[in-house]
Design an enzyme around this catalytic site. Structure first.
Site, PDB file in Angstrom:
ATOM      1  N   HIS A  41       4.054  10.267   4.994  1.00 59.46           N
ATOM      2  CA  HIS A  41       4.158  11.541   5.707  1.00 59.46           C
ATOM      3  C   HIS A  41       4.751  11.316   7.088  1.00 59.46           C
ATOM      4  O   HIS A  41       4.630  10.223   7.645  1.00 59.46           O
ATOM      5  CB  HIS A  41       2.765  12.143   5.955  1.00 59.46           C
ATOM      6  N   GLU A 106       0.288   8.479   7.705  1.00 60.93           N
ATOM      7  CA  GLU A 106       0.933   9.432   8.617  1.00 60.93           C
ATOM      8  C   GLU A 106       1.746   8.655   9.648  1.00 60.93           C
ATOM      9  O   GLU A 106       1.219   7.787  10.346  1.00 60.93           O
ATOM     10  CB  GLU A 106      -0.110  10.292   9.336  1.00 60.93           C
ATOM     11  N   HIS A 148       5.750  12.797   0.736  1.00 62.36           N
ATOM     12  CA  HIS A 148       4.945  14.001   0.548  1.00 62.36           C
ATOM     13  C   HIS A 148       5.786  15.087  -0.135  1.00 62.36           C
ATOM     14  O   HIS A 148       5.304  15.827  -0.990  1.00 62.36           O
ATOM     15  CB  HIS A 148       4.429  14.492   1.909  1.00 62.36           C
TER      16      HIS A 148
HETATM   17 ZN    ZN Z   1       2.731  15.335   4.801  1.00 60.50          ZN
END
Ligand code: ZN
Length: 262
Positions: A41, A106, A148
């Site tokens: 992500h 992330e 994602h």
């Molecule tokens: Zn994401």
């Protein structure tokens, strides 16, 4: 006195716990599903610190296993054995509880809303090390290292077309096939229907995308094509299945088959 928790990966500097996680579940609902997928992500927020705080805020109900700052500094928010809440409504290769089967990272980057700046070298180098480590320890197959946007096309576009997937594959993480050059020729786009569209959908489904095989090139198929391009043919992301896109998809399926039988 308890020992401070140690990160699962040696590439994370320390644990910075998020409360947003639960128990991994198998398809039958039984606990203890082993992760065998990696989902990448970007944070999509201007400020990395704010993004980190959000991922650790119980109100947010979102998290990830790891957080990588622009300078490569990496924190572990959720233990790998736990189910972090990063995927949302998603689909890949017949599975819909992607949080239960995946590890999520992330990567701090303002994303498309912030003009999609390049990922700094330090950040990419650390993320690659972290991914390689996770894939080795959990035996994540190359075709299950995903964006994602791959598992939620039409809803998510992160980590975006600037993410260096080719470099990752060359570094042993994920699947790559040299994109076929963009030329003219026959293409399929929204509004088309029939057997060729059905064949195209079947190929995307074979790779893993959650796509209906109904012969109709609608908004949903357009989003899948765009997601595919974002990852594997990043030069042009337009949701049009041109010959370059279709050839790249075919090559990638061939590469997946040989990876599976290797
Ligand atoms: Zn994401």
């Amino acid at each position: 006195m308890t020992e401070p928790a140690k990160p699962d990966s040696r590439f994370a500097a320390k644990v910075f716990p998020s409360p947003n996680h639960g128990e991994r579940k198998g398809r039958d609902g039984a606990p203890g599903r082993r992760p065998d997928m990696l989902v990448l992500h970007y944070t999509g927020m201007p400020d990395a610190g704010e993004a980190l705080q959000w991922l650790c805020n119980p109100i947010a109900q979102v998290s990830a296993h790891y957080f990588v700052f622009e300078n490569g500094h990496t924190l572990q928010l959720v233990p790998e054995g736990r189910r972090a809440w990063h995927a949302g409504t998603s689909h890949w290769a017949g599975e819909t509880d992607i949080n239960s089967c995946s590890i999520g990272i992330e990567i701090a980057n303002p994303g498309h809303p912030g003009g999609l700046p390049d990922f700094p070298e330090e950040q990419i180098a650390t993320t690659l090390n972290l991914c390689r480590d996770i894939c080795e320890r959990w035996s994540v197959p190359p075709e299950r290292v995903l964006a994602h946007s791959d598992i939620a096309p039409g809803r998510k576009i992160d980590p975006g077309e600037k993410f260096p997937w080719q470099r990752f594959a060359e570094g042993g993480v994920g699947l790559w096939s040299e994109p076929a050059p963009i030329r003219g020729g026959r293409y399929f786009a929204r509004g088309d229907a029939g057997q060729p569209v059905e064949a195209l959908q079947a190929m995307f489904a074979m790779l893993g995308y959650g796509v209906a095989v109904d012969g109709i090139y609608d908004e949903k198929l357009e989003a899948v094509v765009a997601a595919f391009q974002r990852h594997w043919r990043p030069e042009k992301v337009d949701g049009v299945a041109d010959s370059s896109t279709i050839t790249t998809l075919r090559d990638l399926l061939a590469a997946t088959q040989s990876a599976r039988t290797a």
